[in-house]
Design a protein around this motif. Sequence first.
Motif, PDB file in Angstrom:
ATOM      1  N   PHE A 252     -23.058  20.014 -32.821  1.00 23.12           N
ATOM      2  CA  PHE A 252     -22.623  19.182 -33.943  1.00 23.12           C
ATOM      3  C   PHE A 252     -21.121  19.303 -34.126  1.00 23.12           C
ATOM      4  O   PHE A 252     -20.515  20.318 -33.797  1.00 23.12           O
ATOM      5  N   ASP A 253     -20.540  18.221 -34.637  1.00 24.77           N
ATOM      6  CA  ASP A 253     -19.113  18.151 -34.931  1.00 24.77           C
ATOM      7  C   ASP A 253     -18.982  18.022 -36.443  1.00 24.77           C
ATOM      8  O   ASP A 253     -19.306  16.967 -37.012  1.00 24.77           O
TER       9      ASP A 253
ATOM     10  N   LEU B  26     -27.667  18.062 -34.179  1.00 23.97           N
ATOM     11  CA  LEU B  26     -27.882  17.822 -35.603  1.00 23.97           C
ATOM     12  C   LEU B  26     -27.449  16.395 -35.906  1.00 23.97           C
ATOM     13  O   LEU B  26     -26.291  16.026 -35.700  1.00 23.97           O
ATOM     14  N   LEU B  27     -28.374  15.571 -36.400  1.00 25.19           N
ATOM     15  CA  LEU B  27     -28.093  14.170 -36.714  1.00 25.19           C
ATOM     16  C   LEU B  27     -28.709  13.824 -38.066  1.00 25.19           C
ATOM     17  O   LEU B  27     -29.501  14.589 -38.624  1.00 25.19           O
ATOM     18  N   ARG B  28     -28.350  12.667 -38.586  1.00 23.98           N
ATOM     19  CA  ARG B  28     -28.900  12.231 -39.878  1.00 23.98           C
ATOM     20  C   ARG B  28     -29.688  10.935 -39.709  1.00 23.98           C
ATOM     21  O   ARG B  28     -29.272  10.024 -38.976  1.00 23.98           O
ATOM     22  N   VAL B  29     -30.830  10.860 -40.378  1.00 22.01           N
ATOM     23  CA  VAL B  29     -31.652   9.652 -40.345  1.00 22.01           C
ATOM     24  C   VAL B  29     -30.997   8.601 -41.233  1.00 22.01           C
ATOM     25  O   VAL B  29     -30.780   8.826 -42.432  1.00 22.01           O
TER      26      VAL B  29
ATOM     27  N   HIS C 238     -27.907   9.216 -36.617  1.00 25.89           N
ATOM     28  CA  HIS C 238     -26.462   8.980 -36.528  1.00 25.89           C
ATOM     29  C   HIS C 238     -25.738  10.311 -36.380  1.00 25.89           C
ATOM     30  O   HIS C 238     -26.101  11.305 -37.007  1.00 25.89           O
ATOM     31  N   ASP C 239     -24.686  10.329 -35.560  1.00 27.91           N
ATOM     32  CA  ASP C 239     -23.896  11.549 -35.381  1.00 27.91           C
ATOM     33  C   ASP C 239     -22.526  11.447 -36.042  1.00 27.91           C
ATOM     34  O   ASP C 239     -21.634  12.249 -35.784  1.00 27.91           O
TER      35      ASP C 239
END
Length: 359
Positions: free
Chosen positions: A6-7, A37-40, A51-52
């Motif tokens: 993750f950034d 690690l991403l977000r829905v 989404h990153d």
Amino acid sequence: MIDIVFDYTQLQTIGLTQTVINQLYAMTETPPAGSALLRVTEIQRDWLTVHDGNTEYPARTLPKLLTALHEQGTALAVGDWVIVQVNELGERWISIQLPPASHLARRANDGRRQPLASNIDTALLVMGLDMDFNPRRLERYLAFTRAAGITAVAVLTKADIGIEVEQRLTELQQRLPSDVPILAVNGLADATRDTLAPWLGAGQTLVVLGSSGVGKSTLTNTLMTSDTQATGGVRHGDGRGRHTTTARSLHQLPGGACLIDTPGLRTWRADTDEAGINAGFDDIDTLSAHCHYRDCQHQDEPGCAVRDAIPADRLHNYHKLLREARRGQQTALERKAETAKWKAIGKAGNARSREKRGG
């Protein structure tokens, strides 16, 4: 050590906070190496968009996670932070959901929980100053968002074409808790962004809630400075809107905040308990401490400190939401038993009436 890609700076543009990072490193389950690690940001049936902070990707949920969520009586929601792995075919699969810091859901008629959105800082409770004006519905939204620990802001749209605008603002100021901001805006005006600026800081996540036709999509487009969301008119006669937003989706705003737009919610059954309802009616909760009876129901008991101090319509709405909350906490068997009980009471009453008539 957890091997997660993750950034922080990049993910902060879609709402990453230190709380999420803490949850990430508190995980007990070890994901496959190279997981991200991403977000829905959107859910469409079996497919989700993740989404990153820079790019969005289609993904699906691993059956193991689906089963675990089903057993908990819930599901993934827009705004969730998730761990995603990529297989040898380049397909993205969601394997872990990080526990949401806040979560909004409603109850279906059969008692099932229907997730709306997760990890929200502020809820914009949108209501039109036209024929959509409905203080009871706004109180309902306020009670449920406060029960979830989410800051609520009442946003009254169509201030430029509204009906009895000043009187309605005064009514809400007298009716709602004093710490709830009440803002009258023209959803099409650029000045609306300035009005809502205090809640649009970088890394903040907001959700827009309201019935169809109140201007949620128009407000979203204004805050995004684009026409991403389709908009539509309202029906002549009753002012009810048509569904132009058909799925919940998360959007990045120019200042670094995120906004979750939702389809219209004409009804919203409680997914909380009595304590949660009281959080949205804290004026009633405070006054109840001065009632003569500790278990006062604020109906016809002597020495009630609430009944004469709270508007009758607001008190009626409070009682209605309490009944819904109690029913929502019941099991299916308890709901059936209660229904049978009232049917029996009704039949007994009808029988007595027939006897009195000599039937």
